[in-house]
Motif scaffolding. Structure first.
Motif, PDB file in Angstrom:
ATOM      1  N   ALA A 462       0.804  -1.227   0.000  1.00  0.00           N
ATOM      2  CA  ALA A 462       0.000   0.000   0.000  1.00  0.00           C
ATOM      3  C   ALA A 462       0.836   1.276   0.000  1.00  0.00           C
ATOM      4  N   THR A 463       2.141   1.169   0.104  1.00  0.00           N
ATOM      5  CA  THR A 463       2.991   2.347   0.227  1.00  0.00           C
ATOM      6  C   THR A 463       3.149   3.058  -1.119  1.00  0.00           C
ATOM      7  N   GLU A 464       2.781   4.334  -1.135  1.00  0.00           N
ATOM      8  CA  GLU A 464       2.906   5.160  -2.328  1.00  0.00           C
ATOM      9  C   GLU A 464       3.924   6.279  -2.068  1.00  0.00           C
ATOM     10  N   ARG A 465       4.211   7.044  -3.099  1.00  0.00           N
ATOM     11  CA  ARG A 465       5.172   8.134  -2.970  1.00  0.00           C
ATOM     12  C   ARG A 465       4.759   9.106  -1.875  1.00  0.00           C
ATOM     13  N   ARG A 466       3.479   9.404  -1.764  1.00  0.00           N
ATOM     14  CA  ARG A 466       3.028  10.377  -0.778  1.00  0.00           C
ATOM     15  C   ARG A 466       3.324   9.908   0.648  1.00  0.00           C
ATOM     16  N   HIS A 467       3.297   8.596   0.879  1.00  0.00           N
ATOM     17  CA  HIS A 467       3.586   8.084   2.216  1.00  0.00           C
ATOM     18  C   HIS A 467       5.072   8.256   2.543  1.00  0.00           C
ATOM     19  N   VAL A 468       5.926   8.015   1.560  1.00  0.00           N
ATOM     20  CA  VAL A 468       7.358   8.208   1.769  1.00  0.00           C
ATOM     21  C   VAL A 468       7.661   9.685   1.989  1.00  0.00           C
ATOM     22  N   GLU A 469       7.036  10.537   1.205  1.00  0.00           N
ATOM     23  CA  GLU A 469       7.234  11.976   1.347  1.00  0.00           C
ATOM     24  C   GLU A 469       6.757  12.456   2.721  1.00  0.00           C
ATOM     25  N   GLN A 470       5.610  11.963   3.158  1.00  0.00           N
ATOM     26  CA  GLN A 470       5.096  12.338   4.482  1.00  0.00           C
ATOM     27  C   GLN A 470       6.035  11.869   5.586  1.00  0.00           C
TER      28      GLN A 470
END
Length: 487
Positions: A462-470
């Protein structure tokens, strides 16, 4: 309620369970990643004794949500960056459900031919997808088997190595000579545990130095340790080279290590538990360098990064004979015509337990659902997100990034100006505590050169770019806030 669940009841409650899981996965971001309960909370919320009368299954589901769910650390949460990914994809979950429904005990070919033969096909498929050598195929001298974990894979590889090193005597006489195995300081602890289980003890484990920059095994020091042990009368039985260490994803120089093993007739096991599945991508096949030429055994975990829920480790042997000779015991109650012909695979002889689950179903379901393209896309996404995170860290003067970081793990160290090394490490650990207490991320730490660093492992379903950025923004914010409180 004390009778058996009939098929119609099973159908109704089964739908409830599938709906529960689907709702859980759809709303997983609403939960704190790391469980917030205190020791004993779950036990105290449960009755002290089993119920005298059966209860409705709805009561089980109710208590699952009310009592157990608060005690779950959510490994499928997109903010889970701790350890390594433990993917649970839809096809794998359904494959596991089918395995449970069939209730197969696959210890022998005859106890369910499909269980064995599907496994032989699936492990051969996977070997092809990863570009592993032909002699690892089950229709050649070697073959593959699904173990529960890399720990078991390492253990049975060591048993086979000891069998070969002893000329077969160890299976009958036990450990009567001094055998040694060789690991690095970065090798997984399961190797030392395997040494203890097999009777070698921690005294039989030699720790090879690593390159201080890459943390990869030093072949020169390995040679020196082998020379010393052979001079002292010990029998070197196995060297374990790691492709993608748990701490930092360091990659040992398999060709150089393998050449030493070949010179001296020592078993080489390649532990690629995390990183091996990445070779599904042709551009990452460099991870297999030296495996075809030198590896006697090789293992990797689809249950980490390859979308297959735990437990599912695949172990391949270049020659299966030492393993089968080491573990095969044939009591009368297991004798059967198919086994007697020698024409079938009996996986009971490829593992420590006698019994075994139908694990191949979930890996089969995953490979068929995603196909090679889908598997590659998942790996590439994790690698790309990790490289992007590393670029952000490198550009920030408040942090340092550990090089190299070729896969889905980034190790970073906050900079604490003016603090001595010990104080800086304590500050880093405090930062980690604050991050994990937030509920939105979960990370772990390691040590590189005696300095504490944070590990950010990317690759969840479920990990997307926005989660890494957050997560990166949260790391920076907590670091700045904590820095303001330090002397």
């Amino acid at each position: 309620m004390s009778g058996h669940m009939n098929p119609e009841e099973f159908r109704r409650h089964g739908r409830q369970v599938v709906d529960w899981i689907a709702d859980y996965l759809a709303g997983i971001e609403s939960h704190p990643v790391m469980s917030q309960v205190k020791p004993g909370d779950i036990r105290r919320a449960l009755p002290p004794a089993a119920p005298e009368r059966g209860e409705p299954f709805e009561a089980v589901l109710s208590d699952l949500g009310r009592i157990l769910l608060p005690g779950i650390t959510h490994w499928q949460h997109p903010g889970f960056f701790a350890y390594f990914p433990s993917n649970a994809s839809g096809p794998a979950i359904l494959g596991d459900l089918l395995s449970g429904g069939l209730g197969v005990q696959g210890m022998l070919w005859v106890t369910s031919p499909a269980c064995t033969e599907l496994e032989t096909v699936v492990v051969d498929w996977l070997a092809g997808l990863l570009g592993l050598p032909e002699h690892f195929r089950t229709d050649r001298a070697g073959g593959g088997v699904i173990q529960d974990s890399a720990s078991s894979a390492c253990l049975v590889a060591l048993l086979a190595a000891l069998h070969r090193a002893s000329g077969g005597r160890i299976a009958a006489d036990g450990v009567t000579r001094r055998y040694t195995i060789y690991v690095s300081s970065q090798t997984h602890s399961s190797l030392e545990r395997s040494a203890r289980i097999t009777g070698l003890g921690a005294a039989g484990v030699r720790v090879v130095d690593v390159d201080p920059r890459t943390l990869a095994m030093d072949p020169g020091h390995l040679r020196a340790l082998l020379d010393r042990d052979e001079t002292d009368g010990a029998v070197p039985a196995m060297v374990c080279a790691t492709v993608g260490t748990t701490s930092t994803t360091a990659v040992d120089p398999v060709p150089a290590v393998g050449e030493l093993c070949r010179e001296r007739g020592i078993w080489l096991h390649v532990d690629a538990a995390y990183a091996g599945v990445a070779a599904v991508c042709p551009e990452l096949r460099w991870l297999n360098e030296g495996v075809a030429e030198y590896a006697d055994s090789y293992s990797t975990n689809p249950h980490k990064w390859l979308l297959t829920n735990f437990d599912c480790t695949v172990l391949w042997m270049a020659d299966r004979a030492p393993l089968l000779d080491a573990l095969s015991v044939m009591p009368e109650f297991l004798r059967n015509p198919a086994t007697a012909t020698g024409s079938v695979v009996d996986y009971r002889d490829w593992q420590v337990p006698l019994g075994r689950r139908f694990r191949a179903l979930k890996l089969w379901a995953v490979i068929r659902w995603y196909g090679a393209e889908g598997l590659r896309a998942h790996i590439r996404k994790g690698v790309a997100l990790a490289q992007e995170l590393a670029s952000w860290v490198s550009a920030d003067p408040g942090f340092e990034v550990h090089e190299p970081h070729p896969l889905g793990l980034v190790c970073l160290r906050p900079v604490w100006p003016g603090l001595a090394a010990d104080a800086a490490d304590r500050a880093t650990m405090r930062l980690l505590e604050l991050l994990n207490a937030s509920g939105s991320v979960y990370m772990t730490h390691t040590r590189i050169g005696d300095r504490v660093v944070l590990r950010v492992a990317i690759g969840g379903v479920a990990t997307e770019r926005r989660h890494v950025e957050q997560a990166w923004e949260q790391i920076r914010w907590e670091h700045a806030a904590l820095s303001a409180t330090l002397p």
